[in-house]
Design a protein around this motif. Structure first.
Motif, PDB file in Angstrom:
ATOM      1  N   PHE A 116      44.768  33.894  14.242  1.00 16.51           N
ATOM      2  CA  PHE A 116      45.442  32.719  14.784  1.00 16.51           C
ATOM      3  C   PHE A 116      45.921  31.858  13.628  1.00 16.51           C
ATOM      4  CE2 PHE A 116      43.002  34.040  18.447  1.00 16.51           C
ATOM      5  CZ  PHE A 116      43.827  33.726  19.507  1.00 16.51           C
ATOM      6  N   THR A 117      47.224  31.827  13.399  1.00 23.46           N
ATOM      7  CA  THR A 117      47.755  30.971  12.338  1.00 23.46           C
ATOM      8  C   THR A 117      48.032  29.588  12.914  1.00 23.46           C
ATOM      9  OG1 THR A 117      50.000  31.636  12.885  1.00 23.46           O
ATOM     10  CG2 THR A 117      48.873  32.934  11.192  1.00 23.46           C
ATOM     11  N   GLU A 118      48.121  28.598  12.023  1.00 24.04           N
ATOM     12  CA  GLU A 118      48.498  27.237  12.435  1.00 24.04           C
ATOM     13  C   GLU A 118      49.842  27.280  13.147  1.00 24.04           C
ATOM     14  OE1 GLU A 118      47.112  23.912  12.139  1.00 24.04           O
ATOM     15  OE2 GLU A 118      45.468  25.373  12.176  1.00 24.04           O
ATOM     16  N   ALA A 119      50.766  28.079  12.600  1.00 24.94           N
ATOM     17  CA  ALA A 119      52.116  28.161  13.171  1.00 24.94           C
ATOM     18  C   ALA A 119      52.046  28.656  14.616  1.00 24.94           C
ATOM     19  CB  ALA A 119      52.987  29.085  12.327  1.00 24.94           C
ATOM     20  N   PHE A 120      51.200  29.654  14.877  1.00 24.70           N
ATOM     21  CA  PHE A 120      51.066  30.173  16.241  1.00 24.70           C
ATOM     22  C   PHE A 120      50.488  29.100  17.160  1.00 24.70           C
ATOM     23  CE2 PHE A 120      48.950  31.953  19.841  1.00 24.70           C
ATOM     24  CZ  PHE A 120      49.830  32.924  20.305  1.00 24.70           C
ATOM     25  N   LEU A 121      49.420  28.452  16.707  1.00 28.57           N
ATOM     26  CA  LEU A 121      48.720  27.484  17.557  1.00 28.57           C
ATOM     27  C   LEU A 121      49.571  26.261  17.860  1.00 28.57           C
ATOM     28  CD1 LEU A 121      45.174  27.710  15.914  1.00 28.57           C
ATOM     29  CD2 LEU A 121      45.781  28.509  18.200  1.00 28.57           C
ATOM     30  N   LYS A 122      50.494  25.939  16.956  1.00 28.85           N
ATOM     31  CA  LYS A 122      51.292  24.720  17.120  1.00 28.85           C
ATOM     32  C   LYS A 122      52.625  24.986  17.808  1.00 28.85           C
ATOM     33  CE  LYS A 122      49.333  21.547  13.936  1.00 28.85           C
ATOM     34  NZ  LYS A 122      48.691  21.898  12.667  1.00 28.85           N
ATOM     35  N   ASP A 123      52.980  26.245  17.980  1.00 29.48           N
ATOM     36  CA  ASP A 123      54.278  26.593  18.554  1.00 29.48           C
ATOM     37  C   ASP A 123      54.346  26.148  20.021  1.00 29.48           C
ATOM     38  OD1 ASP A 123      56.511  27.849  19.691  1.00 29.48           O
ATOM     39  OD2 ASP A 123      56.387  29.515  18.257  1.00 29.48           O
ATOM     40  N   PRO A 124      55.281  25.219  20.340  1.00 30.52           N
ATOM     41  CA  PRO A 124      55.359  24.698  21.716  1.00 30.52           C
ATOM     42  C   PRO A 124      55.580  25.796  22.755  1.00 30.52           C
ATOM     43  CG  PRO A 124      56.898  23.537  20.264  1.00 30.52           C
ATOM     44  CD  PRO A 124      56.290  24.636  19.451  1.00 30.52           C
ATOM     45  N   ARG A 125      56.245  26.890  22.367  1.00 30.10           N
ATOM     46  CA  ARG A 125      56.464  27.975  23.338  1.00 30.10           C
ATOM     47  C   ARG A 125      55.143  28.622  23.730  1.00 30.10           C
ATOM     48  NH1 ARG A 125      60.681  31.180  19.893  1.00 30.10           N
ATOM     49  NH2 ARG A 125      59.169  30.326  18.441  1.00 30.10           N
ATOM     50  N   ASN A 126      54.258  28.845  22.738  1.00 32.49           N
ATOM     51  CA  ASN A 126      52.952  29.449  23.049  1.00 32.49           C
ATOM     52  C   ASN A 126      52.116  28.498  23.899  1.00 32.49           C
ATOM     53  OD1 ASN A 126      53.691  31.618  21.453  1.00 32.49           O
ATOM     54  ND2 ASN A 126      52.785  30.722  19.607  1.00 32.49           N
ATOM     55  N   ILE A 127      52.169  27.214  23.539  1.00 34.92           N
ATOM     56  CA  ILE A 127      51.388  26.220  24.282  1.00 34.92           C
ATOM     57  C   ILE A 127      51.847  26.186  25.738  1.00 34.92           C
ATOM     58  CG2 ILE A 127      50.911  23.725  24.465  1.00 34.92           C
ATOM     59  CD1 ILE A 127      50.968  23.637  21.379  1.00 34.92           C
ATOM     60  N   GLU A 128      53.159  26.302  25.939  1.00 33.88           N
ATOM     61  CA  GLU A 128      53.701  26.262  27.302  1.00 33.88           C
ATOM     62  C   GLU A 128      53.278  27.513  28.105  1.00 33.88           C
ATOM     63  OE1 GLU A 128      54.839  24.141  29.234  1.00 33.88           O
ATOM     64  OE2 GLU A 128      55.611  25.439  30.824  1.00 33.88           O
ATOM     65  N   VAL A 129      53.344  28.676  27.481  1.00 40.52           N
ATOM     66  CA  VAL A 129      52.898  29.902  28.164  1.00 40.52           C
ATOM     67  C   VAL A 129      51.421  29.763  28.532  1.00 40.52           C
ATOM     68  CG1 VAL A 129      52.449  32.387  27.878  1.00 40.52           C
ATOM     69  CG2 VAL A 129      54.597  31.418  27.049  1.00 40.52           C
ATOM     70  N   GLY A 130      50.626  29.252  27.595  1.00 38.07           N
ATOM     71  CA  GLY A 130      49.197  29.076  27.837  1.00 38.07           C
ATOM     72  C   GLY A 130      48.919  28.059  28.932  1.00 38.07           C
ATOM     73  N   ARG A 131      49.715  27.003  28.962  1.00 41.19           N
ATOM     74  CA  ARG A 131      49.518  25.987  29.990  1.00 41.19           C
ATOM     75  C   ARG A 131      49.737  26.594  31.377  1.00 41.19           C
ATOM     76  NH1 ARG A 131      52.050  22.828  33.239  1.00 41.19           N
ATOM     77  NH2 ARG A 131      54.085  23.614  32.601  1.00 41.19           N
ATOM     78  N   ARG A 132      50.724  27.495  31.485  1.00 44.47           N
ATOM     79  CA  ARG A 132      50.980  28.129  32.784  1.00 44.47           C
ATOM     80  C   ARG A 132      49.826  29.029  33.198  1.00 44.47           C
ATOM     81  NH1 ARG A 132      56.024  30.850  31.989  1.00 44.47           N
ATOM     82  NH2 ARG A 132      56.767  29.465  30.330  1.00 44.47           N
ATOM     83  N   VAL A 133      49.286  29.781  32.242  1.00 43.23           N
ATOM     84  CA  VAL A 133      48.120  30.631  32.549  1.00 43.23           C
ATOM     85  C   VAL A 133      46.969  29.744  33.026  1.00 43.23           C
ATOM     86  CG1 VAL A 133      46.354  32.154  31.551  1.00 43.23           C
ATOM     87  CG2 VAL A 133      48.754  32.472  30.923  1.00 43.23           C
ATOM     88  N   ALA A 142      48.027  32.746  23.931  1.00 43.59           N
ATOM     89  CA  ALA A 142      48.728  31.510  24.293  1.00 43.59           C
ATOM     90  C   ALA A 142      47.778  30.518  24.967  1.00 43.59           C
ATOM     91  CB  ALA A 142      49.916  31.831  25.194  1.00 43.59           C
ATOM     92  N   VAL A 143      46.875  31.027  25.811  1.00 45.75           N
ATOM     93  CA  VAL A 143      45.961  30.102  26.490  1.00 45.75           C
ATOM     94  C   VAL A 143      45.002  29.466  25.464  1.00 45.75           C
ATOM     95  CG1 VAL A 143      43.977  31.515  27.266  1.00 45.75           C
ATOM     96  CG2 VAL A 143      44.895  29.767  28.759  1.00 45.75           C
ATOM     97  N   VAL A 144      44.704  30.180  24.389  1.00 42.13           N
ATOM     98  CA  VAL A 144      43.909  29.595  23.301  1.00 42.13           C
ATOM     99  C   VAL A 144      44.691  28.444  22.666  1.00 42.13           C
ATOM    100  CG1 VAL A 144      42.900  30.019  21.008  1.00 42.13           C
ATOM    101  CG2 VAL A 144      42.670  31.751  22.823  1.00 42.13           C
ATOM    102  N   ALA A 145      45.998  28.683  22.422  1.00 43.20           N
ATOM    103  CA  ALA A 145      46.840  27.631  21.834  1.00 43.20           C
ATOM    104  C   ALA A 145      46.861  26.399  22.747  1.00 43.20           C
ATOM    105  CB  ALA A 145      48.259  28.159  21.593  1.00 43.20           C
TER     106      ALA A 145
END
Ligand code: HEC
Length: 117
Positions: free
Chosen positions: A32-49, A105-108
């Protein structure tokens, strides 16, 4: 070499191989890189899950005591990913439900500043 011994050796080998396959059931935790965790697209996918599957147990509207309130400041990404992937006691495993990307993504989402149960 006597036949019995060969048979014995083969049996032991098969046993060891079986144990190794079992231990190999858990895949390595992805990085898990900082870039992955901070990426709004990943956060949004995770929020939906989260809305779809996690909130009804962990959310603030969930039946009290159904699942613990999450305390993200105490978690590492690897811990959350492991729980989400393999489950633990009352927590179901999601590895056959969500892809690795979705579980990451749900981790992010859970570790993001916007996270709200
Ligand atoms: C059926 C209800 C249920 C659902 C759905 C569920 N969980 Fe859980 N979860 C639990 C329970 C119960 C535990 C506590 C397990 C234990 O430690 O005994 C738990 C534990 C956890 C933990 C570890 C908490 C800690 O502090 O030890 C995390 C992180 C977590 N869940 C995240 C999620 C995420 C993300 C989802 C959605 C993909 C999810 N859960 C869906 C019931 C659920």
């Amino acid at each position: 070499m006597p036949r019995g011994l060969v048979f014995c050796a083969l049996t032991l080998f098969a046993l060891a191989a079986g144990i190794m396959v079992q231990a190999g059931e858990e895949q390595p935790i992805p990085e898990f890189t900082e870039a992955f965790l901070k990426d709004p697209r990943n956060i949004e996918v995770g929020r939906r899950v989260w809305e779809e599957q996690c909130r009804h147990c962990h959310g603030k509207d969930a039946y009290p005591g159904k699942a613990p309130k999450l305390t993200p400041h105490r978690y590492t990404p690897a811990f959350v990913y492991h729980r989400v992937t393999y489950g633990f006691r009352g927590m179901p495993p999601w590895k056959d439900v969500y892809s690795e990307e979705e579980r990451m993504a749900v981790v992010a989402w859970v570790l993001s500043p916007e996270f709200s149960p």
